[in-house]
Design a protein around this motif. Sequence first.
Motif, PDB file in Angstrom:
ATOM      1  N   ALA A  44      14.868  -9.667  -5.414  1.00  0.00           N
ATOM      2  CA  ALA A  44      14.023  -9.985  -4.259  1.00  0.00           C
ATOM      3  C   ALA A  44      14.344  -9.070  -3.084  1.00  0.00           C
ATOM      4  O   ALA A  44      13.441  -8.527  -2.432  1.00  0.00           O
ATOM      5  CB  ALA A  44      14.200 -11.449  -3.863  1.00  0.00           C
ATOM      6  N   THR A  45      15.639  -8.835  -2.801  1.00  0.00           N
ATOM      7  CA  THR A  45      16.005  -7.952  -1.684  1.00  0.00           C
ATOM      8  C   THR A  45      15.645  -6.498  -1.993  1.00  0.00           C
ATOM      9  O   THR A  45      15.206  -5.757  -1.113  1.00  0.00           O
ATOM     10  CB  THR A  45      17.504  -8.065  -1.338  1.00  0.00           C
ATOM     11  N   PHE A  46      15.811  -6.103  -3.260  1.00  0.00           N
ATOM     12  CA  PHE A  46      15.444  -4.746  -3.688  1.00  0.00           C
ATOM     13  C   PHE A  46      13.941  -4.521  -3.499  1.00  0.00           C
ATOM     14  O   PHE A  46      13.521  -3.516  -2.927  1.00  0.00           O
ATOM     15  CB  PHE A  46      15.841  -4.568  -5.154  1.00  0.00           C
ATOM     16  N   LEU A  47      13.130  -5.467  -3.968  1.00  0.00           N
ATOM     17  CA  LEU A  47      11.678  -5.343  -3.840  1.00  0.00           C
ATOM     18  C   LEU A  47      11.245  -5.261  -2.381  1.00  0.00           C
ATOM     19  O   LEU A  47      10.382  -4.455  -2.024  1.00  0.00           O
ATOM     20  CB  LEU A  47      10.981  -6.533  -4.513  1.00  0.00           C
ATOM     21  N   GLN A  48      11.832  -6.095  -1.555  1.00  0.00           N
ATOM     22  CA  GLN A  48      11.485  -6.101  -0.144  1.00  0.00           C
ATOM     23  C   GLN A  48      11.735  -4.728   0.488  1.00  0.00           C
ATOM     24  O   GLN A  48      10.881  -4.192   1.198  1.00  0.00           O
ATOM     25  CB  GLN A  48      12.290  -7.175   0.581  1.00  0.00           C
ATOM     26  N   ALA A  49      12.888  -4.133   0.209  1.00  0.00           N
ATOM     27  CA  ALA A  49      13.224  -2.828   0.785  1.00  0.00           C
ATOM     28  C   ALA A  49      12.355  -1.720   0.213  1.00  0.00           C
ATOM     29  O   ALA A  49      11.900  -0.832   0.941  1.00  0.00           O
ATOM     30  CB  ALA A  49      14.698  -2.518   0.542  1.00  0.00           C
ATOM     31  N   MET A  50      12.113  -1.755  -1.085  1.00  0.00           N
ATOM     32  CA  MET A  50      11.346  -0.680  -1.728  1.00  0.00           C
ATOM     33  C   MET A  50       9.861  -0.722  -1.363  1.00  0.00           C
ATOM     34  O   MET A  50       9.261   0.299  -1.042  1.00  0.00           O
ATOM     35  CB  MET A  50      11.497  -0.759  -3.247  1.00  0.00           C
ATOM     36  N   LEU A  51       9.271  -1.896  -1.433  1.00  0.00           N
ATOM     37  CA  LEU A  51       7.830  -1.993  -1.199  1.00  0.00           C
ATOM     38  C   LEU A  51       7.470  -1.685   0.250  1.00  0.00           C
ATOM     39  O   LEU A  51       6.348  -1.268   0.536  1.00  0.00           O
ATOM     40  CB  LEU A  51       7.308  -3.366  -1.628  1.00  0.00           C
ATOM     41  N   ALA A  52       8.425  -1.847   1.162  1.00  0.00           N
ATOM     42  CA  ALA A  52       8.182  -1.480   2.554  1.00  0.00           C
ATOM     43  C   ALA A  52       7.973   0.026   2.693  1.00  0.00           C
ATOM     44  O   ALA A  52       7.385   0.495   3.666  1.00  0.00           O
ATOM     45  CB  ALA A  52       9.355  -1.928   3.425  1.00  0.00           C
ATOM     46  N   ASN A  53       8.441   0.800   1.693  1.00  0.00           N
ATOM     47  CA  ASN A  53       8.300   2.265   1.728  1.00  0.00           C
ATOM     48  C   ASN A  53       7.264   2.795   0.747  1.00  0.00           C
ATOM     49  O   ASN A  53       7.119   4.004   0.603  1.00  0.00           O
ATOM     50  CB  ASN A  53       9.659   2.907   1.428  1.00  0.00           C
ATOM     51  N   ALA A  54       6.551   1.905   0.079  1.00  0.00           N
ATOM     52  CA  ALA A  54       5.603   2.335  -0.957  1.00  0.00           C
ATOM     53  C   ALA A  54       4.452   3.152  -0.389  1.00  0.00           C
ATOM     54  O   ALA A  54       3.889   4.007  -1.071  1.00  0.00           O
ATOM     55  CB  ALA A  54       5.068   1.121  -1.717  1.00  0.00           C
ATOM     56  N   TYR A  55       4.103   2.935   0.874  1.00  0.00           N
ATOM     57  CA  TYR A  55       3.006   3.702   1.470  1.00  0.00           C
ATOM     58  C   TYR A  55       3.391   5.167   1.663  1.00  0.00           C
ATOM     59  O   TYR A  55       2.535   6.049   1.670  1.00  0.00           O
ATOM     60  CB  TYR A  55       2.559   3.070   2.790  1.00  0.00           C
ATOM     61  N   HIS A 103       5.982   6.787  -0.284  1.00  0.00           N
ATOM     62  CA  HIS A 103       6.240   7.319  -1.630  1.00  0.00           C
ATOM     63  C   HIS A 103       5.762   6.291  -2.658  1.00  0.00           C
ATOM     64  O   HIS A 103       6.533   5.410  -3.047  1.00  0.00           O
ATOM     65  CB  HIS A 103       7.732   7.595  -1.824  1.00  0.00           C
ATOM     66  N   PRO A 104       4.520   6.386  -3.108  1.00  0.00           N
ATOM     67  CA  PRO A 104       3.987   5.387  -4.043  1.00  0.00           C
ATOM     68  C   PRO A 104       4.768   5.274  -5.353  1.00  0.00           C
ATOM     69  O   PRO A 104       4.728   4.244  -6.005  1.00  0.00           O
ATOM     70  CB  PRO A 104       2.553   5.871  -4.309  1.00  0.00           C
ATOM     71  N   TYR A 105       5.522   6.318  -5.726  1.00  0.00           N
ATOM     72  CA  TYR A 105       6.278   6.268  -6.982  1.00  0.00           C
ATOM     73  C   TYR A 105       7.346   5.180  -6.978  1.00  0.00           C
ATOM     74  O   TYR A 105       7.827   4.785  -8.032  1.00  0.00           O
ATOM     75  CB  TYR A 105       6.910   7.628  -7.304  1.00  0.00           C
ATOM     76  N   VAL A 106       7.730   4.681  -5.800  1.00  0.00           N
ATOM     77  CA  VAL A 106       8.746   3.614  -5.792  1.00  0.00           C
ATOM     78  C   VAL A 106       8.238   2.361  -6.489  1.00  0.00           C
ATOM     79  O   VAL A 106       9.027   1.541  -6.958  1.00  0.00           O
ATOM     80  CB  VAL A 106       9.266   3.259  -4.372  1.00  0.00           C
ATOM     81  N   ILE A 107       6.924   2.225  -6.605  1.00  0.00           N
ATOM     82  CA  ILE A 107       6.361   1.076  -7.330  1.00  0.00           C
ATOM     83  C   ILE A 107       6.799   1.129  -8.791  1.00  0.00           C
ATOM     84  O   ILE A 107       7.101   0.097  -9.392  1.00  0.00           O
ATOM     85  CB  ILE A 107       4.824   1.046  -7.194  1.00  0.00           C
ATOM     86  N   LEU A 108       6.864   2.334  -9.363  1.00  0.00           N
ATOM     87  CA  LEU A 108       7.333   2.484 -10.748  1.00  0.00           C
ATOM     88  C   LEU A 108       8.782   2.022 -10.882  1.00  0.00           C
ATOM     89  O   LEU A 108       9.143   1.322 -11.838  1.00  0.00           O
ATOM     90  CB  LEU A 108       7.207   3.940 -11.199  1.00  0.00           C
ATOM     91  N   LEU A 109       9.620   2.414  -9.926  1.00  0.00           N
ATOM     92  CA  LEU A 109      11.022   1.994  -9.956  1.00  0.00           C
ATOM     93  C   LEU A 109      11.114   0.469  -9.823  1.00  0.00           C
ATOM     94  O   LEU A 109      11.937  -0.161 -10.492  1.00  0.00           O
ATOM     95  CB  LEU A 109      11.811   2.686  -8.846  1.00  0.00           C
ATOM     96  N   CYS A 110      10.267  -0.106  -9.002  1.00  0.00           N
ATOM     97  CA  CYS A 110      10.253  -1.573  -8.843  1.00  0.00           C
ATOM     98  C   CYS A 110       9.913  -2.256 -10.165  1.00  0.00           C
ATOM     99  O   CYS A 110      10.541  -3.261 -10.526  1.00  0.00           O
ATOM    100  CB  CYS A 110       9.246  -1.981  -7.768  1.00  0.00           C
ATOM    101  N   ILE A 111       8.946  -1.730 -10.883  1.00  0.00           N
ATOM    102  CA  ILE A 111       8.582  -2.307 -12.183  1.00  0.00           C
ATOM    103  C   ILE A 111       9.763  -2.222 -13.136  1.00  0.00           C
ATOM    104  O   ILE A 111      10.141  -3.203 -13.784  1.00  0.00           O
ATOM    105  CB  ILE A 111       7.347  -1.581 -12.770  1.00  0.00           C
ATOM    106  N   SER A 112      10.364  -1.047 -13.218  1.00  0.00           N
ATOM    107  CA  SER A 112      11.479  -0.827 -14.131  1.00  0.00           C
ATOM    108  C   SER A 112      12.663  -1.741 -13.836  1.00  0.00           C
ATOM    109  O   SER A 112      13.256  -2.322 -14.744  1.00  0.00           O
ATOM    110  CB  SER A 112      11.919   0.634 -14.039  1.00  0.00           C
ATOM    111  N   GLU A 113      13.008  -1.869 -12.555  1.00  0.00           N
ATOM    112  CA  GLU A 113      14.225  -2.592 -12.184  1.00  0.00           C
ATOM    113  C   GLU A 113      14.038  -4.108 -12.098  1.00  0.00           C
ATOM    114  O   GLU A 113      15.013  -4.853 -12.156  1.00  0.00           O
ATOM    115  CB  GLU A 113      14.773  -2.065 -10.847  1.00  0.00           C
ATOM    116  N   THR A 114      12.788  -4.584 -11.951  1.00  0.00           N
ATOM    117  CA  THR A 114      12.605  -6.031 -11.772  1.00  0.00           C
ATOM    118  C   THR A 114      11.917  -6.739 -12.946  1.00  0.00           C
ATOM    119  O   THR A 114      11.887  -7.963 -12.959  1.00  0.00           O
ATOM    120  CB  THR A 114      11.830  -6.336 -10.472  1.00  0.00           C
ATOM    121  N   LEU A 115      11.396  -6.003 -13.910  1.00  0.00           N
ATOM    122  CA  LEU A 115      10.847  -6.641 -15.118  1.00  0.00           C
ATOM    123  C   LEU A 115      11.871  -7.563 -15.783  1.00  0.00           C
ATOM    124  O   LEU A 115      11.508  -8.599 -16.341  1.00  0.00           O
ATOM    125  CB  LEU A 115      10.340  -5.572 -16.094  1.00  0.00           C
TER     126      LEU A 115
END
Length: 199
Positions: free
Chosen positions: A18-29, A31-43
């Motif tokens: 949850a904390t990882f997603l919050q920090a990463m998705l705040a920067n998705a605008y 660097h959109p590729y962080v969405i891929l890292l979010c999928i990989s790390e939170t699946l």
Amino acid sequence: MRKIVDYGERLFLILLSATFLQAMLANAYVHPYVILLCISETLPVFLMIIRRPGDMAMKPYPLFLAFVGTAAPLLVRPDAGGLQLLPDMAVGALMTAGVAVNVAAKFALWRSFGLAPANRGVRCGGPYRLVRHPMYLGYFLAQVAFLLSNLSIGNLIKYLVTWGVQILRIREEEKFLLQDSAYQDLTKRVKFRLVPGIY
């Protein structure tokens, strides 16, 4: 004790993700590729919730490696002051390859996924025909891509810890799984643990 570890794993992963997603998705605008890292790390959160019971390693050392190996990569953050050594297109391509390998491995495991070494049935299909630990290979590719686009001392240290622990984690998982004749057969067919032709 087994149930405490089982539920502890799940709670630990949910809170950290949850904390990882919050920090990463705040920067998705940016660097959109962080969405891929979010999928990989939170699946894994979803897979942990639906997983089946199985024989788990209960010794402190493999449990410690599992928790550190899972936690360390979830502590990286996009770094505005960090160096970007690869253009976004190259980062996106490398990260896509890593996530594809990682997600394919997770779907091959499906309800057998876990953090601590466990035997919920030996898998030998999909990417497990190429290396015995394709999920870690996928993580490595995606993490290298992220690091090369957000290089900072903090991110580098977190990933070096992650990669060192993952090698130790693979060894512990194999010690545990080699008690199963099906896994012994897999090691004869699939020679390499992580990288074809190397390790």
